[in-house]
Design a protein around this motif. Structure first.
Motif, PDB file in Angstrom:
ATOM      1  N   LYS B  32       0.929  -1.186  -0.005  1.00  0.00           N
ATOM      2  CA  LYS B  32       0.009   0.026  -0.035  1.00  0.00           C
ATOM      3  C   LYS B  32       0.833   1.096   0.002  1.00  0.00           C
ATOM      4  N   TYR B  33       2.324   1.075   0.078  1.00  0.00           N
ATOM      5  CA  TYR B  33       3.030   2.355   0.203  1.00  0.00           C
ATOM      6  C   TYR B  33       2.919   3.212  -1.072  1.00  0.00           C
ATOM      7  N   THR B  34       2.590   2.642  -2.259  1.00  0.00           N
ATOM      8  CA  THR B  34       2.756   3.400  -3.373  1.00  0.00           C
ATOM      9  C   THR B  34       1.590   4.307  -3.248  1.00  0.00           C
ATOM     10  N   ALA B  35       0.465   4.025  -2.599  1.00  0.00           N
ATOM     11  CA  ALA B  35      -0.835   4.786  -2.423  1.00  0.00           C
ATOM     12  C   ALA B  35      -0.520   6.160  -1.627  1.00  0.00           C
ATOM     13  N   TYR B  36       0.318   5.838  -0.566  1.00  0.00           N
ATOM     14  CA  TYR B  36       0.850   7.028   0.361  1.00  0.00           C
ATOM     15  C   TYR B  36       1.788   7.881  -0.182  1.00  0.00           C
ATOM     16  N   SER B  37       2.776   7.451  -0.909  1.00  0.00           N
ATOM     17  CA  SER B  37       3.943   7.947  -1.509  1.00  0.00           C
ATOM     18  C   SER B  37       3.734   8.645  -2.714  1.00  0.00           C
ATOM     19  N   SER B  61       2.827  12.297  14.417  1.00  0.00           N
ATOM     20  CA  SER B  61       3.608  13.439  13.575  1.00  0.00           C
ATOM     21  C   SER B  61       4.520  12.760  12.571  1.00  0.00           C
ATOM     22  N   LEU B  62       4.315  11.624  12.271  1.00  0.00           N
ATOM     23  CA  LEU B  62       5.295  10.963  11.364  1.00  0.00           C
ATOM     24  C   LEU B  62       4.994  11.354   9.818  1.00  0.00           C
ATOM     25  N   ASP B  63       5.891  11.451   9.005  1.00  0.00           N
ATOM     26  CA  ASP B  63       5.927  11.959   7.613  1.00  0.00           C
ATOM     27  C   ASP B  63       5.529  10.629   6.892  1.00  0.00           C
ATOM     28  N   VAL B  64       4.201  10.206   6.517  1.00  0.00           N
ATOM     29  CA  VAL B  64       4.011   8.841   5.978  1.00  0.00           C
ATOM     30  C   VAL B  64       4.342   8.893   4.512  1.00  0.00           C
ATOM     31  N   ASN B  65       4.781  10.114   4.027  1.00  0.00           N
ATOM     32  CA  ASN B  65       4.914  10.165   2.466  1.00  0.00           C
ATOM     33  C   ASN B  65       6.282   9.721   2.224  1.00  0.00           C
ATOM     34  N   VAL B  66       7.316   9.599   3.124  1.00  0.00           N
ATOM     35  CA  VAL B  66       8.616   9.017   2.855  1.00  0.00           C
ATOM     36  C   VAL B  66       8.721   7.868   3.391  1.00  0.00           C
ATOM     37  N   MET B  67       9.594   6.820   3.098  1.00  0.00           N
ATOM     38  CA  MET B  67       9.596   5.234   3.435  1.00  0.00           C
ATOM     39  C   MET B  67       9.832   5.310   5.106  1.00  0.00           C
ATOM     40  N   VAL B 143      11.136  -3.600   1.825  1.00  0.00           N
ATOM     41  CA  VAL B 143      11.268  -2.096   1.887  1.00  0.00           C
ATOM     42  C   VAL B 143      12.258  -1.678   0.719  1.00  0.00           C
ATOM     43  N   SER B 144      13.167  -2.859   0.543  1.00  0.00           N
ATOM     44  CA  SER B 144      14.201  -2.486  -0.616  1.00  0.00           C
ATOM     45  C   SER B 144      13.442  -2.677  -2.177  1.00  0.00           C
ATOM     46  N   ILE B 145      12.355  -3.346  -2.264  1.00  0.00           N
ATOM     47  CA  ILE B 145      11.718  -3.392  -3.300  1.00  0.00           C
ATOM     48  C   ILE B 145      10.871  -2.089  -3.628  1.00  0.00           C
ATOM     49  N   LYS B 148      12.397   4.126  -3.216  1.00  0.00           N
ATOM     50  CA  LYS B 148      12.873   4.448  -4.276  1.00  0.00           C
ATOM     51  C   LYS B 148      13.720   5.886  -3.417  1.00  0.00           C
ATOM     52  N   GLY B 149      13.719   6.212  -2.309  1.00  0.00           N
ATOM     53  CA  GLY B 149      14.167   7.190  -1.770  1.00  0.00           C
ATOM     54  C   GLY B 149      15.429   6.700  -0.971  1.00  0.00           C
ATOM     55  N   GLN B 150      15.737   7.494   0.188  1.00  0.00           N
ATOM     56  CA  GLN B 150      16.822   7.022   1.074  1.00  0.00           C
ATOM     57  C   GLN B 150      16.750   5.645   1.498  1.00  0.00           C
ATOM     58  N   ASP B 151      18.015   5.212   1.738  1.00  0.00           N
ATOM     59  CA  ASP B 151      18.184   3.822   2.423  1.00  0.00           C
ATOM     60  C   ASP B 151      17.836   3.879   3.751  1.00  0.00           C
ATOM     61  N   ILE B 152      16.903   3.019   4.455  1.00  0.00           N
ATOM     62  CA  ILE B 152      16.617   3.133   5.824  1.00  0.00           C
ATOM     63  C   ILE B 152      16.772   1.566   6.415  1.00  0.00           C
ATOM     64  N   THR B 153      18.098   1.095   6.194  1.00  0.00           N
ATOM     65  CA  THR B 153      18.313  -0.279   6.715  1.00  0.00           C
ATOM     66  C   THR B 153      18.734   0.173   8.261  1.00  0.00           C
ATOM     67  N   GLY B 154      19.336   1.291   8.259  1.00  0.00           N
ATOM     68  CA  GLY B 154      19.509   1.472   9.956  1.00  0.00           C
ATOM     69  C   GLY B 154      18.337   1.774  10.872  1.00  0.00           C
TER      70      GLY B 154
END
Lengths: 293, 265
Positions: B32-37, B61-67, B143-145, B148-154
């Motif tokens: 569903k991420y594509t719908a948000y982003s 207060s999270l910004d759900v548009n970024v991963m 998530v990696s699939i 398209k933005g910043q890597d969030i492995t950490g």
């Protein structure tokens, strides 16, 4: 050497269940019968002895040690509970191997021997076993590590007579090899063949502890008689008479005591018929167990 | 050790099912991420939602548009699932010997009650570690699939660390309940009830800052999502407190199980 020692062992739980001030000492190498009706406290006594439940007061020891403080003492002990419940998803052999894994010795051979003797299919799922077959699993589970003390709680229920016979032979054999056996049952006749001593428990209290030989030799007599005239209860109301039943001209009762005393009472009535027999142990047992009114 | 292996084997099927559910949950959530982003109208829509609605949806207060923000939103449900697993596992692994009437078999063996508890807790610990690793790996892969933005492995690693701590708390809490409650059988229901309660508390405290003192009752609130999303990791002080809480709950489990009046037959 004393193998089992119970000192003023008391356990209250629930409303009426429990035991009161139980004192027992079982010596090495003996087969000890523990007799009482259902609900008398046999299982409670055993579970407290094993440290499965804790006593309210008093103490219990196996080989001189308390099972709760020294759980390792249970290595020398094999226990067959009255009702057997096992992990359902296991096969018989898995359960037996699991049981054996607690004893740090190789029991494979003994498991095969016992299973063969008891005619038990090791590959079956425990789920699929009948009550009697589950009981066999319990027997093998309790004996596979060749314990020095075998505690049996109503071991024969669910076994057919042939299996019971095999089971008794097995226990007798273990006893010959030196194992002490604590045998709880509500059927006296099944223990009378093998026990050296027997304790009777009733409503949570030990009411009698006797050598089997004394019990068998004791001067209990079952007396039945018929007389020419009607018999009154008072004719036989003397010490030692119990279970007196008077029915018109006939009377029967159990007598323990000086035989001359009862003979005097008997000769006082005009006899038509008389029989004096040895009561079987079942009757002596009933004598202890009939609830006082 | 035999008790440990026995418990692992007995719990294997359950663990596989929980792991599969976890993978499905993450996969469907990421779908569903594509719908948000996708940006534009929907992103605006989320930003315009009243803060109470956002709080109830778990966005805060999270910004759900970024991963990272979106993952935090999804993580709430992942964490809840892992917590349910942990609390039920903790209570059942102790309670089941009495429930299945096998306590009489086990306790007549030459083992002390604390040995039994130790190996059971170790087996349960292994289970939650496996579920945590499954969650970690499937999160990283899925998530990696979509990312398209910043890597969030950490960030994902920190989230999963915090989840492990929450799992520990609930596992030891479940175990304590079944050791302490006289009716071990009902400990699972009680444990689940407490878990739902603590989840509801975490939602309520989202609604108003004035209630934040209640967060102490909700392990879901021990580790701040915003802090992780901001890349600051986990607070060391809270980590230590959580470990201490787990140790305390476990110690009480040993204490109560040692004194327990086992329900046999």
């Amino acid at each position: 050497m004393t193998v089992i020692e119970l000192n003023h062992l008391t356990k209250h739980y629930g409303k009426s269940r429990g035991i009161r001030d139980v004192n027992l000492a079982v010596e090495e190498g003996e087969i000890f019968g523990f007799i009482g009706p259902n609900g008398a406290g046999k299982s409670t006594t055993i579970r407290t002895l094993l440290g499965l439940i804790y006593p309210t007061s008093g103490s219990a020891a196996v080989f001189g040690r308390n099972c709760t403080e020294h759980p390792e003492i249970r290595k020398e002990l094999g226990y067959l509970p009255s009702e057997v419940f096992y992990y359902d998803n296991m096969r018989v052999i898995d359960l037996l191997n699991y049981s054996a894994s607690f004893y740090k010795k190789d029991c494979t051979k003994r498991i095969r021997e016992l299973a063969e003797m008891m005619d038990l299919d090791l590959k079956k799922k425990i789920d699929d076993l009948s009550f009697g077959n589950k009981k066999k699993v319990g027997i093998v589970q309790g004996l596979l590590h060749e314990p020095k003390l075998i505690i049996l709680d109503e071991p024969t229920s669910g076994l057919d007579p042939l299996m019971q016979q095999k089971f008794f032979e097995l226990i007798a054999e273990e006893n010959r090899k030196g194992a002490t056996v604590f045998f709880s049952s509500h059927i006296l006749s099944e223990v009378q063949k093998m026990c050296s001593r027997v304790a009777f428990i009733k409503e949570g209290e030990i009411i009698k502890l006797e050598r089997m030989s004394t019990l068998q030799e004791s001067s209990y007599k079952r007396i039945s008689l018929e007389s020419a005239a009607a018999i009154r209860k008072e004719d036989f109301s003397l010490a030692g008479v119990s279970h007196l039943e008077v029915n018109g001209n006939a009377a029967k009762f159990i007598f323990k005591g000086n035989i001359n005393a009862i003979m005097k009472a008997i000769t006082a009535v005009e006899l038509r018929n008389l029989s004096v027999e040895e009561p079987d142990l079942e009757e002596i047992f009933m004598h202890y167990y009939v609830k006082e009114d | 050790m035999n008790i440990f292996w026995r418990e692992l084997k007995a719990g294997r099927k359950g663990l596989i099912i929980w792991s599969a559910c976890m993978v499905l949950l993450i996969a469907s959530g990421m779908g569903k991420y594509t719908a948000y982003s996708s940006g534009g109208a929907s992103g605006e829509l989320f930003n315009q939602l009243p803060s109470t609605v956002k709080a109830l949806l778990g966005m805060g207060s999270l910004d759900v548009n970024v991963m990272s923000g979106y993952f935090a939103l999804l993580f709430l449900y992942v964490e809840l699932t892992a917590a349910i697993h942990a609390v039920l596992l903790g209570s059942s692994i102790i309670a089941k010997e009495e429930r299945d009437k096998t306590a009489e078999f086990l306790m007549a063996k030459p083992v002390s009650r604390s040995t039994v508890v130790t190996f059971k807790l170790l087996a349960a610990l292994t289970n939650i570690v496996v579920l945590n690793l499954v969650t970690l790996i499937s999160s990283l892969v899925l998530v990696s699939i979509y990312n398209k933005g910043q890597d969030i492995t950490g960030e994902i690693s920190y989230f999963l660390w915090s989840m492990f701590m929450v799992q520990l708390v609930f596992l030891s809490f479940g175990a304590l309940l079944s050791a302490w409650m006289s009716q071990a059988k009902s400990s699972g229901a009680a444990a689940a009830g407490v878990l739902v309660g603590s989840f509801v508390i975490s939602k309520i405290t989202d609604l108003s800052d004035r209630l934040s003192v209640l967060n102490v009752l909700s392990p879901f609130k021990y580790f701040s999502y915003n802090r992780i999303v901001a890349g600051e990791g986990l607070s060391p002080g809270i980590l230590i407190l959580t470990v201490l809480l787990t140790a305390g709950l476990s110690a009480l489990t040993y204490y109560f199980y040692g004194k327990r009046e086992l329900d046999i037959g």
